[in-house]
Design a protein around this motif. Structure first.
Motif, PDB file in Angstrom:
ATOM      1  N   LYS A  79       8.647 -19.671   3.470  1.00  5.39           N
ATOM      2  CA  LYS A  79       9.123 -18.312   3.763  1.00  5.39           C
ATOM      3  C   LYS A  79      10.108 -17.932   2.667  1.00  5.39           C
ATOM      4  O   LYS A  79      11.013 -18.708   2.346  1.00  5.39           O
ATOM      5  N   GLN A 158      12.699  -4.653  10.002  1.00  6.13           N
ATOM      6  CA  GLN A 158      12.163  -5.269   8.782  1.00  6.13           C
ATOM      7  C   GLN A 158      10.696  -5.641   8.956  1.00  6.13           C
ATOM      8  O   GLN A 158       9.897  -5.534   8.026  1.00  6.13           O
ATOM      9  N   ARG A 159      10.366  -6.094  10.165  1.00  8.28           N
ATOM     10  CA  ARG A 159       8.970  -6.472  10.411  1.00  8.28           C
ATOM     11  C   ARG A 159       8.080  -5.237  10.343  1.00  8.28           C
ATOM     12  O   ARG A 159       6.993  -5.272   9.779  1.00  8.28           O
ATOM     13  N   CYS A 160       8.555  -4.146  10.950  1.00  8.51           N
ATOM     14  CA  CYS A 160       7.767  -2.905  10.912  1.00  8.51           C
ATOM     15  C   CYS A 160       7.653  -2.410   9.479  1.00  8.51           C
ATOM     16  O   CYS A 160       6.598  -1.918   9.058  1.00  8.51           O
ATOM     17  N   ASN A 161       8.743  -2.561   8.715  1.00 11.96           N
ATOM     18  CA  ASN A 161       8.744  -2.068   7.342  1.00 11.96           C
ATOM     19  C   ASN A 161       7.670  -2.749   6.500  1.00 11.96           C
ATOM     20  O   ASN A 161       7.076  -2.142   5.623  1.00 11.96           O
ATOM     21  N   GLY A 162       7.404  -4.017   6.795  1.00 15.70           N
ATOM     22  CA  GLY A 162       6.405  -4.742   6.027  1.00 15.70           C
ATOM     23  C   GLY A 162       5.034  -4.741   6.687  1.00 15.70           C
ATOM     24  O   GLY A 162       4.133  -5.440   6.230  1.00 15.70           O
ATOM     25  N   CYS A 163       4.869  -3.990   7.740  1.00 18.23           N
ATOM     26  CA  CYS A 163       3.615  -4.023   8.515  1.00 18.23           C
ATOM     27  C   CYS A 163       2.616  -2.983   8.001  1.00 18.23           C
ATOM     28  O   CYS A 163       2.977  -1.834   7.735  1.00 18.23           O
ATOM     29  N   GLY A 164       1.371  -3.379   7.897  1.00 11.43           N
ATOM     30  CA  GLY A 164       0.321  -2.490   7.415  1.00 11.43           C
ATOM     31  C   GLY A 164      -0.037  -1.376   8.390  1.00 11.43           C
ATOM     32  O   GLY A 164      -0.747  -0.440   8.037  1.00 11.43           O
ATOM     33  N   LYS A 166       2.316   0.445  10.094  1.00 13.95           N
ATOM     34  CA  LYS A 166       3.509   1.245  10.414  1.00 13.95           C
ATOM     35  C   LYS A 166       3.244   2.752  10.402  1.00 13.95           C
ATOM     36  O   LYS A 166       3.883   3.488  11.137  1.00 13.95           O
ATOM     37  N   SER A 172       6.437   1.877  15.925  1.00 17.99           N
ATOM     38  CA  SER A 172       7.104   1.481  14.684  1.00 17.99           C
ATOM     39  C   SER A 172       8.569   1.868  14.672  1.00 17.99           C
ATOM     40  O   SER A 172       8.956   2.928  15.158  1.00 17.99           O
TER      41      SER A 172
END
Ligand code: SF4
Length: 174
Positions: A79, A158-164, A166, A172
């Motif tokens: 990670k 942050q997870r939403c920001n990197g999610c395809g 969103k 989101s």
């Protein structure tokens, strides 16, 4: 001294230095000493093909699998983020899923797996309790897949920001 003997001595010294450097690199990265048993042709750090567990209908690939000195097979997941105080639950479940995949693919149960964050590694034991948790999570995910309206399960923007998804996801955070 004959030139061949000198050459042989130089080769032995070079091999010893290479071994020392490679052991040092592994120690520094938090990876247990051992041989890589499943990686792609060019790199230590990537598994070439996804592993598949038919019984669980689960697929995925750890970044890396090594054989430890005691013969156990250890999946390693890298990670890029800094280490939290304790590994995130999602990362632990991902690693446990890799343990299950390694077990079915290589026919040998891993004793544990490793999550390697940017600055720290965590050993996670592959326990029957975590295995049960994995089965429960998989069942929940399959149930959710059939559901049209699934609530967000976290509060991390942050997870939403990197999610395809969103741009289309109604849950989101970004
Ligand atoms: S954008 Fe939606 S699907 Fe993606 S991580 Fe956030 S809540 Fe989950």
């Amino acid at each position: 001294m004959n030139q061949l003997v000198i050459l042989a001595i130089l080769c032995i010294i070079f091999a010893a230095v290479s071994l020392w450097v490679s052991q040092r690199l592994r120690t520094d990265s938090g990876i247990p000493d051992g041989d890589v048993v499943y990686d792609d042709a060019g790199s230590w750090y990537e598994v070439a093909k996804p592993l598949f567990n038919k019984e669980l209908m689960l697929t995925g690939k750890p970044d890396y699998v090594v054989r430890a000195e005691d013969g156990s097979l250890i999946p390693v997941e890298f990670k890029s983020a800094k280490a939290p105080v304790q590994p995130y639950d999602g990362h632990v479940m991902q690693l446990i899923a890799y343990c299950a995949l390694v077990e079915s693919h290589f026919g040998k149960r891993p004793s544990h797996g490793i999550i390697r964050y940017d600055n720290k590694s965590f050993n996670i034991d592959y326990t029957p309790h975590l295995e049960d948790e994995l089965l429960a999570v998989l069942e929940e995910m399959r149930f959710d897949l059939e559901d049209q309206d699934v609530a967000r399960s976290h509060d991390a923007w942050q997870r939403c920001n990197g999610c395809g998804f969103k741009d289309v996801c109604e849950e989101s955070l970004v």
